[in-house]
Design a protein around this motif. Structure first.
Motif, PDB file in Angstrom:
ATOM      1  N   PRO A  87       0.816  -1.224   0.000  1.00 31.84           N
ATOM      2  CA  PRO A  87       0.000   0.000   0.000  1.00 31.84           C
ATOM      3  C   PRO A  87       0.847   1.271   0.000  1.00 31.84           C
ATOM      4  O   PRO A  87       0.427   2.293  -0.541  1.00 31.84           O
ATOM      5  CB  PRO A  87      -0.807  -0.106   1.306  1.00 31.84           C
ATOM      6  N   THR A  88       2.021   1.222   0.605  1.00 32.88           N
ATOM      7  CA  THR A  88       2.836   2.426   0.694  1.00 32.88           C
ATOM      8  C   THR A  88       3.828   2.535  -0.458  1.00 32.88           C
ATOM      9  O   THR A  88       4.518   3.525  -0.593  1.00 32.88           O
ATOM     10  CB  THR A  88       3.636   2.408   2.007  1.00 32.88           C
ATOM     11  N   VAL A 202      -6.242  -0.103  -0.219  1.00 33.21           N
ATOM     12  CA  VAL A 202      -5.720   0.692   0.900  1.00 33.21           C
ATOM     13  C   VAL A 202      -4.925   1.883   0.372  1.00 33.21           C
ATOM     14  O   VAL A 202      -5.090   3.012   0.829  1.00 33.21           O
ATOM     15  CB  VAL A 202      -4.858  -0.174   1.851  1.00 33.21           C
ATOM     16  N   ARG A 203      -4.099   1.633  -0.640  1.00 35.98           N
ATOM     17  CA  ARG A 203      -3.326   2.716  -1.247  1.00 35.98           C
ATOM     18  C   ARG A 203      -4.248   3.840  -1.729  1.00 35.98           C
ATOM     19  O   ARG A 203      -4.036   5.014  -1.432  1.00 35.98           O
ATOM     20  CB  ARG A 203      -2.534   2.158  -2.444  1.00 35.98           C
ATOM     21  N   THR A 204      -5.279   3.456  -2.485  1.00 34.32           N
ATOM     22  CA  THR A 204      -6.225   4.445  -3.007  1.00 34.32           C
ATOM     23  C   THR A 204      -6.897   5.190  -1.865  1.00 34.32           C
ATOM     24  O   THR A 204      -6.991   6.425  -1.897  1.00 34.32           O
ATOM     25  CB  THR A 204      -7.290   3.741  -3.877  1.00 34.32           C
ATOM     26  N   ILE A 210      -6.540  11.694   2.330  1.00 35.81           N
ATOM     27  CA  ILE A 210      -5.608  12.824   2.421  1.00 35.81           C
ATOM     28  C   ILE A 210      -6.117  14.007   1.585  1.00 35.81           C
ATOM     29  O   ILE A 210      -6.185  15.140   2.056  1.00 35.81           O
ATOM     30  CB  ILE A 210      -4.191  12.410   1.958  1.00 35.81           C
ATOM     31  N   GLU A 211      -6.493  13.703   0.343  1.00 33.63           N
ATOM     32  CA  GLU A 211      -6.920  14.797  -0.550  1.00 33.63           C
ATOM     33  C   GLU A 211      -8.243  15.404  -0.097  1.00 33.63           C
ATOM     34  O   GLU A 211      -8.444  16.613  -0.205  1.00 33.63           O
ATOM     35  CB  GLU A 211      -7.008  14.317  -2.003  1.00 33.63           C
ATOM     36  N   SER A 515       1.416   9.460  -5.056  1.00 30.58           N
ATOM     37  CA  SER A 515       0.361   9.419  -6.066  1.00 30.58           C
ATOM     38  C   SER A 515      -0.606   8.290  -5.725  1.00 30.58           C
ATOM     39  O   SER A 515      -0.282   7.404  -4.957  1.00 30.58           O
ATOM     40  CB  SER A 515       0.975   9.164  -7.441  1.00 30.58           C
ATOM     41  N   LYS A 516      -1.782   8.361  -6.365  1.00 27.28           N
ATOM     42  CA  LYS A 516      -2.787   7.329  -6.109  1.00 27.28           C
ATOM     43  C   LYS A 516      -2.472   6.062  -6.880  1.00 27.28           C
ATOM     44  O   LYS A 516      -1.684   6.072  -7.815  1.00 27.28           O
ATOM     45  CB  LYS A 516      -4.140   7.835  -6.595  1.00 27.28           C
ATOM     46  N   GLU A 517      -3.155   4.981  -6.495  1.00 24.43           N
ATOM     47  CA  GLU A 517      -3.012   3.716  -7.208  1.00 24.43           C
ATOM     48  C   GLU A 517      -3.564   3.869  -8.625  1.00 24.43           C
ATOM     49  O   GLU A 517      -4.610   4.442  -8.824  1.00 24.43           O
ATOM     50  CB  GLU A 517      -3.793   2.627  -6.468  1.00 24.43           C
TER      51      GLU A 517
END
Ligand code: FAD
Ligand code: NAI
Ligand code: MG
Length: 517
Positions: A87-88, A202-204, A210-211, A515-517
């Motif tokens: 995810p990170t 999870v990444r997305t 955050i955004e 950046s997003k996934e």
């Protein structure tokens, strides 16, 4: 000596490139056939799953001895120990997966792979039902029905295909699905940490919250909620995931999003008094200390009872023995509370008298044969044994079964020769050989090699079994290095080893991006 070093480096490079090249080439294979050249029937061995049990079985099996069919909805092997790093972006997902076909096309005998999931079994007919499955899921699909409904994406126009498959021998290696304990709201609102798709989600979500938070004023309670990352379950999966996310916050998001980073908070919720209960007390305390230093909010003696879309509702045991109900708001909820039985495994258990009392998985004997059957074997997380549900156990069971099936073929081949003798004087000798082989059929023996868990901030804990004479437990920066090399060594193909090292070097040099996934 500089010359020697340079020479060794170049030589090592050439060897690695050659090995990766070799791994990427299919080989000439003995085709499948109903009979061996001597007329003996060639049996069909169906293997379910492409995980830690089934793939080592396949890789070590002499696939010329059986008509091997492997059935799995996931057309790749997944190296789960590095899943929490995805995810990170510490590791890229293609670095830790190996396509099933790059494995099957390199075995001595032809192996058929079917991308499908076994949905039912009739052990009296030696028949399984399989359903084509184009999506890889953790076993839940937005609601907790206990069964896994695959949704065929409509862009392909593929219609669902269901068919049956017969076997002479079946190996069940379907693993387990994430447990929810029937807690309301879990499947709808949380993300598991089991498959690649979970890590991508999870990444997305991390970048979504955050955004979104970034659009809100600093003192807005909604902003605060969004930036709460809650991990439920203090087993190794939960601990490693929390540690990796905290690293990302401290080492990278701090640089790119300082305002948001300050409010991002990782909480780890565990029902028991301690995390990592399979590790020894010293390591448990070390983990607590590290979490404290790194600002991971550790909530032990806290059991999640209900999940709503923005809060989790917990029972918290206080030191005086009383309990209180607490609500914890979250922006992201990651669920890692261990294993539950898959529906296929339940179906098999329900059809065999000897499995009626099985609750947590298939009961098997010392040859990994499913109790109450003659020709069904099982390994890994779908079984319930004295061993823990780990990759280490499944891997050794897979290696063992490969040897066992080789021996079983030898036995059957001798029986065939006795029944169809070419030279009658040989029969007595063959019968003796048969007795000897049958009496010496090896039993599965597990060899514990230790366990390791990454706990964040470049630290790891390790329980090491060195032979039988000592048990070393360590924690700290050195263990972290050990942890990494152990995994590099364990990563199964040379190509994956190279890719993971390159990923780690990339992060070391350039950091992780946001950046997003
Ligand atoms: P799996 O590896 O889960 O494989 C099951 C396979 O069956 C999959 O290919 C799946 O797609 C397929 N399948 C599912 N349903 C069906 C069906 N109906 N029909 C056919 N196929 C099906 N263990 C360790 O020892 N060390 C570690 O560091 C470690 N880290 C982990 C980290 C994470 C995040 C997780 C989730 C687990 C970790 N584990 C670790 C545990 C380890 O991954 C499991 O114990 C191991 O994967 C079990 O192997 P298995 O073959 O039984 O199941
Ligand atoms: P686990 O079963 O080890 O841990 C789950 C934890 O969740 C338990 O401590 C339990 O008390 C807690 N829990 C359950 N319900 C809860 C609730 N409602 N609220 C709060 N807490 C709750 O599960 P995990 O971590 O998924 O591991 C599964 C298996 O895979 C284990 O055998 C583990 O050893 C293995 N594994 C090994 C790793 C390693 O060696 N590095 C890494 C990941 C998994
Ligand atoms: Mg498997």
């Amino acid at each position: 000596s500089f010359g020697a070093a340079a020479f060794s480096a170049v030589a090592a490079g050439i060897i690695i490139i050659y090995k990766v090249y070799q791994e990427s080439q299919p080989v000439q294979q003995v085709p499948q056939s109903p009979f061996f050249p001597n007329g003996e029937k060639k049996k069909t061995l169906v293997i379910l799953g492409s995980g830690w049990g089934s793939i080592p079985l396949l890789k070590n099996l002499d696939t010329t001895l059986y008509n091997v069919v492997i059935v799995s909805p996931r057309n790749y092997f997944l190296f789960t120990p590095l899943l929490p790093s995805l995810p990170t972006g510490t590791v890229e997902f293609r670095s830790i997966i190996e396509p099933v076909r790059s494995i099957t096309r390199r075995l001595p005998g032809e192996v058929i792979y079917l991308e499908a999931e076994a949905t039912g079994i009739d052990p009296t007919k030696n028949e399984i039902t399989i359903k084509q499955s184009t999506t890889v899921h953790s076993g839940h699909s937005g609601q907790d029905t206990g069964s896994s409904k695959s949704t065929v994406p409509d862009y392909t126009g593929i219609e669902e295909i269901t068919t049956t498959l017969n076997y002479d021998y079946l190996v069940v290696g379907v693993g387990a699905q994430p447990s929810t304990f029937g807690i309301p709201g879990v499947a709808e609102h949380s993300t598991f940490m089991k498959e690649i798709s979970d890590a991508a989600t999870v990444r997305t979500k991390i970048h979504d919250v955050i955004e979104a938070a970034n659009l809100l004023p600093k003192d807005d309670p909604e902003r605060k909620r969004l930036l709460q990352i809650v991990v439920c379950g203090g087993g190794p999966t939960g601990v490693e995931t929390a540690g990796e996310i905290q690293d990302y916050i401290d080492q990278d998001l701090k640089k790119w999003l300082p305002d948001v980073q300050q409010q991002l908070r990782v909480s780890l919720i565990e029902a028991l008094p301690n995390v990592l209960n399979s590790f020894n007390a010293k390591l448990v305390n070390y983990t607590k200390r590290v979490f404290n230093e790194t600002n991971i909010n550790l909530l032990t003696n806290t059991t999640i009872k209900k999940v709503e879309d923005k809060v989790v509702i917990c029972n918290q045991k206080k030191p005086d023995g009383t309990t209180q109900t607490v609500e914890i708001p979250y922006g992201i909820l990651i669920w890692a509370t261990g294993n539950a039985t898959r529906s296929f495994t339940k179906d098999l258990m329900s059809k065999i008298e000897e499995q009626k009392n099985a609750r947590r998985g298939l009961l098997i004997d010392e040859y990994l044969k499913v109790d109450g059957t003659d020709n069904i074997y099982a390994l890994g997380d779908c079984t319930f044994t004295k061993y823990p549900p780990t990759a280490q156990v499944a891997f050794q069971e897979g290696q063992y079964l490969a040897q066992l099936f080789q021996k079983k073929h030898e036995l059957e081949s001798i029986k065939y020769q006795i029944a169809n003798p070419t030279d009658k004087t040989n029969i007595e000798r063959l019968a003796k050989k048969l007795d000897r082989l049958e009496a010496n059929l090896p039993k599965f023996q597990y060899e514990y090699k230790g366990s390791l868990a990454y706990i964040g901030s470049e630290k790891a804990v390790a329980d090491l079994a060195m032979g039988t004479w000592s048990n070393i437990s360590t924690g700290g920066g050195l263990t972290f290095l050990l942890w990494r090399s152990a995994y590099i060594y364990m990563c199964l193909s040379v190509k994956n080893q190279v890719l993971v090292v390159l990923d780690w070097m990339k992060v070391y040099l350039f950091g992780r991006d946001c950046s997003k996934e």
